[in-house]
Scaffold this motif. Sequence first.
Motif, mmCIF file in Angstrom:
data_model
loop_
_atom_site.group_PDB
_atom_site.id
_atom_site.type_symbol
_atom_site.label_atom_id
_atom_site.label_comp_id
_atom_site.label_asym_id
_atom_site.label_seq_id
_atom_site.Cartn_x
_atom_site.Cartn_y
_atom_site.Cartn_z
ATOM 1 N N CYS A 180 0.885 -1.152 0.000
ATOM 2 C CA CYS A 180 0.000 0.000 0.000
ATOM 3 C C CYS A 180 0.925 1.204 0.000
ATOM 4 O O CYS A 180 1.828 1.308 0.829
ATOM 5 C CB CYS A 180 -0.903 0.025 1.224
ATOM 6 S SG CYS A 180 -1.950 1.493 1.257
ATOM 7 N N GLU A 182 -0.024 4.534 0.023
ATOM 8 C CA GLU A 182 -0.647 5.791 0.443
ATOM 9 C C GLU A 182 -0.933 5.658 1.927
ATOM 10 O O GLU A 182 -1.642 4.731 2.324
ATOM 11 C CB GLU A 182 -1.947 6.003 -0.345
ATOM 12 C CG GLU A 182 -2.617 7.331 -0.098
ATOM 13 C CD GLU A 182 -1.848 8.477 -0.732
ATOM 14 O OE1 GLU A 182 -1.599 8.424 -1.940
ATOM 15 O OE2 GLU A 182 -1.485 9.407 0.012
ATOM 16 N N TYR A 183 -0.388 6.555 2.729
ATOM 17 C CA TYR A 183 -0.541 6.410 4.169
ATOM 18 C C TYR A 183 -2.018 6.378 4.557
ATOM 19 O O TYR A 183 -2.761 7.305 4.236
ATOM 20 C CB TYR A 183 0.181 7.541 4.905
ATOM 21 C CG TYR A 183 0.059 7.370 6.399
ATOM 22 C CD1 TYR A 183 0.739 6.336 7.033
ATOM 23 C CD2 TYR A 183 -0.757 8.185 7.148
ATOM 24 C CE1 TYR A 183 0.604 6.130 8.390
ATOM 25 C CE2 TYR A 183 -0.894 7.985 8.504
ATOM 26 C CZ TYR A 183 -0.208 6.952 9.124
ATOM 27 O OH TYR A 183 -0.354 6.749 10.467
ATOM 28 N N CYS A 184 -2.411 5.267 5.233
ATOM 29 C CA CYS A 184 -3.844 5.071 5.476
ATOM 30 C C CYS A 184 -4.123 4.758 6.936
ATOM 31 O O CYS A 184 -5.156 4.205 7.261
ATOM 32 C CB CYS A 184 -4.371 3.945 4.586
ATOM 33 S SG CYS A 184 -3.421 2.420 4.717
ATOM 34 N N HIS A 188 -0.903 0.846 8.026
ATOM 35 C CA HIS A 188 -0.466 1.087 6.640
ATOM 36 C C HIS A 188 0.723 0.237 6.211
ATOM 37 O O HIS A 188 0.710 -0.394 5.163
ATOM 38 C CB HIS A 188 -0.151 2.575 6.468
ATOM 39 C CG HIS A 188 0.674 2.903 5.277
ATOM 40 N ND1 HIS A 188 0.178 2.795 3.990
ATOM 41 C CD2 HIS A 188 1.957 3.304 5.159
ATOM 42 C CE1 HIS A 188 1.144 3.146 3.158
ATOM 43 N NE2 HIS A 188 2.225 3.438 3.833
ATOM 44 N N MET A 191 0.008 -3.301 5.405
ATOM 45 C CA MET A 191 -1.019 -3.555 4.394
ATOM 46 C C MET A 191 -0.362 -4.029 3.103
ATOM 47 O O MET A 191 -0.220 -3.289 2.145
ATOM 48 C CB MET A 191 -1.825 -2.274 4.158
ATOM 49 C CG MET A 191 -3.084 -2.534 3.359
ATOM 50 S SD MET A 191 -4.105 -1.076 3.340
ATOM 51 C CE MET A 191 -5.231 -1.514 2.028
#
Length: 313
Positions: A180, A182-184, A188, A191
Amino acid sequence: MNWFQNWMLPKAAATHAGDVDGLYMFIVYLTIFFFFFNGALILYAVRKWRRRSAKEVTPHITHNTKMELIWSIIPLFVVMGIFFWGFKGYVKAWVPPNDSMEIVVTAKKWVWQFEYPDGTRTLNDLHVPLNKPVKLVMHSEDVIHSFFVPSFRLKRDVIPGRYTELWFTPTEPGVQQVFCAEYCGKGHSDMMARIFVDTPEQYETFLREGDEQVRKMPLKDLGKLVYENKGCATCHSLDGTRGQGPSWKGIWGETGKGADGKPYTVDANYIRQSVLQPQAVVVQGFEPIMPTFQGLLREREILGVIEFIKSVK
Ligand code: CUA
């Protein structure tokens, strides 16, 4: 100079990755060339036109038409070449062929879910047949994520309320890493997903029975695998540390109260219910954020999770 490319980039594993690498390496080499070329020109000029006595005065210089034309027109052709080279690769990379197989990708904190044309669903493991074009139709259930496969040279944001697409034809059998990008939120960096590039026979078997490992493994080990690969580990610790969800350490047989005051006992049925309908009993002090695993785990995998939880002491 192949070692240089291998050192900078992971091994290309999809059809158009070669185009990306070709242009990328061209720009890198061009940059290296001009770094030394310009550096050499500067050194030459510094030496040749240095001030030799204190009385020397620089003449008034306005411009030099010939040189200005040279340093404008040559770079113009170089960058136009880069533009058309890149544009061609871009179109190829974004327009999927009509016969590509469609897989729906759902991103949610903090797992990747894949749904195949026949309804099979998997978490964090994507199986695709070798040398067949695959189109991913991606969306997010919560925040912005980004599906990034370095070895395919592909990255695209996965956005709530909109579908984004990505396509590729895998050319190397084996496993590819997905991140992943995009910092979520908290999970994160965990992920991650894997892409298994299967031979046609392996792919058929996968659709029918799940992967080989899953079919032959002892229940407890299978449960551990589910714990590690299906996202449980993101929220549930094994050492008693408090995470987004309760730790699994020593919970087998434990009793407690749900958020609504209802008592529960951690037994096989409770675990099964928590996996399939996580909102039915939410342990006091925790948020009701666990996604359902209905249709995502095979029966044998749920039994595996139960056996695994028994073993975490
Ligand atoms: Cu999902 Cu970062």
